[in-house]
Scaffold this motif. Structure first.
Motif, mmCIF file in Angstrom:
data_model
loop_
_atom_site.group_PDB
_atom_site.id
_atom_site.type_symbol
_atom_site.label_atom_id
_atom_site.label_comp_id
_atom_site.label_asym_id
_atom_site.label_seq_id
_atom_site.Cartn_x
_atom_site.Cartn_y
_atom_site.Cartn_z
ATOM 1 N N CYS A 1 0.854 -1.178 0.000
ATOM 2 C CA CYS A 1 0.000 0.000 0.000
ATOM 3 C C CYS A 1 0.898 1.240 0.000
ATOM 4 O O CYS A 1 1.808 1.356 0.822
ATOM 5 C CB CYS A 1 -0.915 0.016 1.221
ATOM 6 S SG CYS A 1 -1.961 1.492 1.331
ATOM 7 N N GLU B 1 -4.228 -0.838 -2.306
ATOM 8 C CA GLU B 1 -5.214 0.018 -2.937
ATOM 9 C C GLU B 1 -5.800 -0.699 -4.154
ATOM 10 O O GLU B 1 -5.107 -0.904 -5.150
ATOM 11 C CB GLU B 1 -4.571 1.342 -3.354
ATOM 12 C CG GLU B 1 -5.449 2.245 -4.181
ATOM 13 C CD GLU B 1 -6.825 2.433 -3.570
ATOM 14 O OE1 GLU B 1 -7.821 2.193 -4.279
ATOM 15 O OE2 GLU B 1 -6.908 2.809 -2.377
ATOM 16 N N THR C 1 -7.747 0.133 -6.562
ATOM 17 C CA THR C 1 -7.774 0.809 -7.864
ATOM 18 C C THR C 1 -6.428 0.750 -8.575
ATOM 19 O O THR C 1 -6.332 1.100 -9.752
ATOM 20 C CB THR C 1 -8.196 2.282 -7.708
ATOM 21 O OG1 THR C 1 -7.276 2.970 -6.844
ATOM 22 C CG2 THR C 1 -9.606 2.393 -7.147
ATOM 23 N N HIS C 2 -5.378 0.305 -7.884
ATOM 24 C CA HIS C 2 -4.075 0.129 -8.519
ATOM 25 C C HIS C 2 -3.970 -1.213 -9.249
ATOM 26 O O HIS C 2 -3.019 -1.423 -10.011
ATOM 27 C CB HIS C 2 -2.956 0.219 -7.486
ATOM 28 C CG HIS C 2 -2.791 1.580 -6.903
ATOM 29 N ND1 HIS C 2 -1.932 1.845 -5.850
ATOM 30 C CD2 HIS C 2 -3.375 2.766 -7.204
ATOM 31 C CE1 HIS C 2 -2.009 3.132 -5.531
ATOM 32 N NE2 HIS C 2 -2.872 3.702 -6.338
ATOM 33 N N THR D 1 -11.547 1.644 -0.426
ATOM 34 C CA THR D 1 -10.505 2.299 -1.199
ATOM 35 C C THR D 1 -10.080 3.617 -0.568
ATOM 36 O O THR D 1 -10.839 4.222 0.202
ATOM 37 C CB THR D 1 -10.991 2.555 -2.643
ATOM 38 O OG1 THR D 1 -10.011 3.300 -3.374
ATOM 39 C CG2 THR D 1 -12.292 3.334 -2.654
ATOM 40 N N ALA E 1 -8.930 5.906 -2.877
ATOM 41 C CA ALA E 1 -8.763 6.572 -4.167
ATOM 42 C C ALA E 1 -8.915 8.087 -4.060
ATOM 43 O O ALA E 1 -9.918 8.594 -3.560
ATOM 44 C CB ALA E 1 -9.771 6.024 -5.167
ATOM 45 N N SER F 1 -6.368 10.233 -6.447
ATOM 46 C CA SER F 1 -5.789 10.779 -7.671
ATOM 47 C C SER F 1 -6.767 10.597 -8.830
ATOM 48 O O SER F 1 -7.708 9.800 -8.766
ATOM 49 C CB SER F 1 -4.468 10.076 -8.001
ATOM 50 O OG SER F 1 -4.707 8.745 -8.448
ATOM 51 N N GLU G 1 -6.847 7.003 -10.005
ATOM 52 C CA GLU G 1 -7.533 6.114 -9.064
ATOM 53 C C GLU G 1 -9.043 6.307 -9.118
ATOM 54 O O GLU G 1 -9.808 5.328 -9.139
ATOM 55 C CB GLU G 1 -7.012 6.377 -7.648
ATOM 56 C CG GLU G 1 -5.571 5.957 -7.421
ATOM 57 C CD GLU G 1 -4.984 6.503 -6.141
ATOM 58 O OE1 GLU G 1 -3.893 6.045 -5.742
ATOM 59 O OE2 GLU G 1 -5.603 7.403 -5.514
ATOM 60 N N LEU H 1 -11.991 3.634 -10.284
ATOM 61 C CA LEU H 1 -13.115 3.323 -9.411
ATOM 62 C C LEU H 1 -14.444 3.622 -10.098
ATOM 63 O O LEU H 1 -15.389 2.814 -10.042
ATOM 64 C CB LEU H 1 -12.998 4.126 -8.118
ATOM 65 C CG LEU H 1 -14.124 3.980 -7.089
ATOM 66 C CD1 LEU H 1 -14.228 2.536 -6.620
ATOM 67 C CD2 LEU H 1 -13.886 4.918 -5.908
ATOM 68 N N THR I 1 -14.467 11.924 -4.006
ATOM 69 C CA THR I 1 -14.353 10.613 -4.654
ATOM 70 C C THR I 1 -15.703 9.921 -4.722
ATOM 71 O O THR I 1 -16.103 9.394 -5.768
ATOM 72 C CB THR I 1 -13.350 9.724 -3.903
ATOM 73 O OG1 THR I 1 -12.046 10.300 -3.989
ATOM 74 C CG2 THR I 1 -13.311 8.314 -4.480
#
Length: 292
Positions: free
Chosen positions: A16, A59, A61-62, A84, A86, A88, A91, A95, A130
């Protein structure tokens, strides 16, 4: 008999990038969950009665194949949720692309004091941004809090008012090493938790379930006696395919093991004992609070 399991918390990565100093993740390694391991896990978990999975991290979303992970679970007839951090653009885009396929999205955030302590930038305001970008029926802002004053609690209440976003709260749990490093005592941290909770209570209706959860945490931290056995209905699977009754459990079984071995492991009573860290992760699926 063990508690029948209906859900599984699945780590999509062993690492992470947020790396909070107060993180209570049980696994720390490199690499992503492979599609082959995940598919085999879904097949074996479905056979044991698991009906839903929650993708966590690292994470999620990575993960390079996030959409495929979600769709595979749906193909097995399972519902999918996600936890998450998220923030950025990349990211949030990842999502949002799967948001309509999820039943729930929980976005992690930290209070101002927790951000300072954990050296993070996961503000509540950015978490709401987000969540606003995601088309998902159920949305939760999970706030890890430390040193919350009345002004910050009021700002948080204003932030989520009328949004339909639920709030889940978790106090920071400082380890013994962290307490020593900061020259604090356990009693100091418990007193601060009570102050934080009192501030939040002015602007949110804290549920009886959440108050009971805080009482349990306090007893687990203060008690020198062995805690009660794990009775979780949620399994945990690490990114390398090891299944445990508890993320911190000492016993595990690989999803690559024979079916009979997996079934025997899940049918046997859990031997894990509940501690503060796992109690912070494994919580009743109920609302913690509502805006006052």
């Amino acid at each position: 008999m063990s508690t029948p399991v209906r859900t599984a918390l699945i780590s999509t990565a062993g690492h992470c990038e947020v790396a909070c100093s107060f993180c209570f993740r049980a696994d720390r390694a490199r690499g992503f969950l492979t599609t082959a391991t995940y598919t085999r896990a879904l097949s074996r978990l479905k056979e044991t009665g698991v009906e839903s999975v929650c993708l966590t991290g690292g994470e999620p979303t990575h993960h390079p194949d996030l959409r495929q992970l979600v769709r595979l679970a749906l193909q097995f007839g399972m519902t999918v949720s996600m936890v998450t951090s998220a923030r950025s653009e990349a990211e949030v885009t990842a999502l949002a692309e799967v948001g309509h396929l999820l039943t729930n999205v929980t976005v992690s955030a930290d209070s101002q004091g927790a951000m300072t302590l954990g050296r993070t930038t996961r503000s509540a305001a950015s978490a709401v941004a987000t969540l606003d970008a995601v088309d998902t029926p159920s949305k939760v802002l999970h706030l890890t809090y430390w040193y919350v004053d009345d002004d910050e609690a009021a700002q948080l209440a204003d932030l989520v008012a009328g949004t339909g976003i639920d709030i889940q709260l978790s106090p920071v749990l400082l380890s013994e090493a962290a307490l020593r490093r900061d020259n604090r005592s356990l009693q100091d941290s418990l007193v601060q938790r009570a102050r934080d909770t009192a501030a939040l209570d002015q602007y949110f209706r804290l549920s009886n379930g959440y108050r009971s959860y805080l009482d349990d945490l306090r007893q687990l931290q203060l008690s020198k006696e062995e805690s009660h056995p794990c009775r979780s209905a949620t399994l945990y699977m690490s990114a390398d395919g090891e299944v445990r009754h508890c993320p911190y459990g000492a016993s595990e079984v690989s999803v690559h093991a024979p079916r009979t071995e997996i079934r025997a492991f899940l049918d046997a009573p859990a031997t894990d004992r509940v501690g503060p860290d796992c109690a912070a992760i494994c919580r009743p699926a109920s609302r913690d609070c509502a805006a006052a």
